[in-house]
Design an enzyme around this catalytic site. Structure first.
Site, PDB file in Angstrom:
ATOM      1  N   SER A   3       4.067  -6.631   3.774  1.00  0.00           N
ATOM      2  CA  SER A   3       2.749  -7.162   4.104  1.00  0.00           C
ATOM      3  C   SER A   3       2.829  -8.674   4.138  1.00  0.00           C
ATOM      4  O   SER A   3       3.761  -9.284   3.609  1.00  0.00           O
ATOM      5  CB  SER A   3       1.731  -6.707   3.055  1.00  0.00           C
ATOM      6  OG  SER A   3       0.545  -7.460   3.138  1.00  0.00           O
ATOM      7  N   TYR A  52      -1.906  -4.894  -5.553  1.00  0.00           N
ATOM      8  CA  TYR A  52      -1.247  -4.694  -4.259  1.00  0.00           C
ATOM      9  C   TYR A  52      -0.296  -5.847  -3.952  1.00  0.00           C
ATOM     10  O   TYR A  52       0.866  -5.644  -3.583  1.00  0.00           O
ATOM     11  CB  TYR A  52      -2.308  -4.571  -3.173  1.00  0.00           C
ATOM     12  CG  TYR A  52      -1.766  -4.409  -1.770  1.00  0.00           C
ATOM     13  CD1 TYR A  52      -1.265  -3.185  -1.344  1.00  0.00           C
ATOM     14  CD2 TYR A  52      -1.746  -5.474  -0.878  1.00  0.00           C
ATOM     15  CE1 TYR A  52      -0.771  -3.026  -0.058  1.00  0.00           C
ATOM     16  CE2 TYR A  52      -1.253  -5.331   0.404  1.00  0.00           C
ATOM     17  CZ  TYR A  52      -0.767  -4.109   0.811  1.00  0.00           C
ATOM     18  OH  TYR A  52      -0.263  -3.963   2.079  1.00  0.00           O
TER      19      TYR A  52
END
Length: 365
Positions: A203, A216
């Protein structure tokens, strides 16, 4: 003025003064020599940065995909689901693993893929399930070589540290970080004969500290660290290790209803304590920032699938794919990552305030 900023300004002024003193005290030829070195270094940096664009135009030769297989995790929906369909149509033998092999996503995928490809169950958080997947792939590989492993399975849990449980942290790390490790370690020997590829779907938050999604973000930092270390470690084996670092694209993890529901549940559980510790405006400001984030999630998911296909099929893939519909956003974040931490903090808080003002302005029309 705060002492910190006073010292910072004094430091900058002193360094500037000393550099000017050195510059004027050097002999002409020495100053000229230093200038030439500075120009050469600048040109080299710009050349290396811009080469990626030339590479995308001139080095797009594809591998021979005949008799090659690809394993993809997390194919119930999103990137994995679409990539499995794309690679199957291209001619790969696709092993599409799903957390819920009897679920709607897996059932639809089975009907859309050719008979050559396989859809099966896999839980990347359980080593026993991963070992069973290895056995399944070996039994169904036939005359094909395993060319690529795509670690795509991921979860997004938690918000700020105060609004996240320990379980949120454990779940994110177990899937997003250790899941990559389990799959890679188990299937590595199967990749060695083909000198294939390991693609880790990470990400944009793998490199940049992004508050309010700490579980996350932390798990993705760990995944990026694993990716980079493994790339160096396998450098002499011929196996390429690639990191796919996409910004916010529409997927199950970024669905508006899911994020909003989870956010409101966390607020309801901790509202009194948060208001006491962080003030009255904390919850409302974070609610607005979360809403802005959700509204700006990109629906152009094909951009990610194109880059994943390129990472698998291109003879000269990038080591890191900064996949984003907005290259300006990526450039700003990369520049921010090179700055000292106190400037990064100032940048984040300034941007947050600008976004909140923009939100209020937007609401008035």
């Amino acid at each position: 003025m705060d002492k910190f900023y006073a010292v910072l300004i004094a430091h900058c002024a002193l360094v500037f003064f000393l550099l000017q003193l050195v510059h004027y005290s050097l002999l002409f030829f020495a100053a000229h020599f230093v200038e030439r070195i500075a120009v050469a270094v600048t040109c080299l940096v710009i050349t290396l940065i811009t080469f990626r664009f030339t590479k995308r135009w001139c080095l797009q030769d594809e591998i021979d995909i005949k008799k090659k297989a690809v394993l993809i995790t997390g194919c119930d929906s999103g990137f994995g689901y679409l990539l499995a369909q794309r690679l199957d149509k291209k001619g790969f033998k696709v092993f599409a693993s799903c957390l819920f092999p009897c679920g709607a996503g897996a059932s639809e995928l089975k009907t859309s893929l050719s008979e050559n490809s396989k859809v099966f169950g896999l839980d990347v958080t359980k080593q026993e399930s991963v070992q069973q997947a290895l056995k399944y792939v070996k039994e169904n590989l036939g005359s094909y070589d395993l060319w690529a492993v795509v670690n795509n399975a991921g979860v997004r849990k938690g918000f700020s540290m105060e609004l996240s449980s320990i379980q949120d942290f454990e779940d994110c790390v177990n899937v997003n970080s250790l899941g990559h490790v389990r799959i890679t370690k188990t299937f590595l020997n199967l990749l060695r004969p083909s000198k294939g590829r390991i693609i880790n779907v990470n990400s944009i938050s793998s490199r940049f500290p992004i508050p309010d999604i700490i579980p996350y973000c932390m798990s993705k930092f760990a995944a990026a660290g694993f990716n980079d270390c493994l790339r160096e470690e396998l450098g002499d084996t011929g196996i390429k290790v690639i990191s796919m670092e996409a910004s916010a694209f529409l997927s199950q993890m970024t669905e508006t209803d899911i994020i909003k529901k989870s956010w409101e549940e966390k607020i309801a559980e901790n509202e009194d304590e948060i208001r006491k510790n962080r003030g009255e405006h904390y919850i409302e400001n974070n609610r607005k920032l979360s809403k802005l984030y959700i509204e700006n999630v990109s629906k152009d998911i094909h951009i990610v699938i194109n880059d994943l296909e390129n990472a698998i099929c291109c003879q000269y893939p990038d080591s890191i794919y900064d996949t984003s519909p907005n290259i300006f956003q990526v450039m700003c974040l990369k520049i921010q990552a090179c700055l000292p931490p106190f400037i990064q903090d100032f940048f984040y808080h300034t941007v947050s305030q600008i976004l909140l003002k923009f939100y209020r302005f937007k609401k008035t029309f």
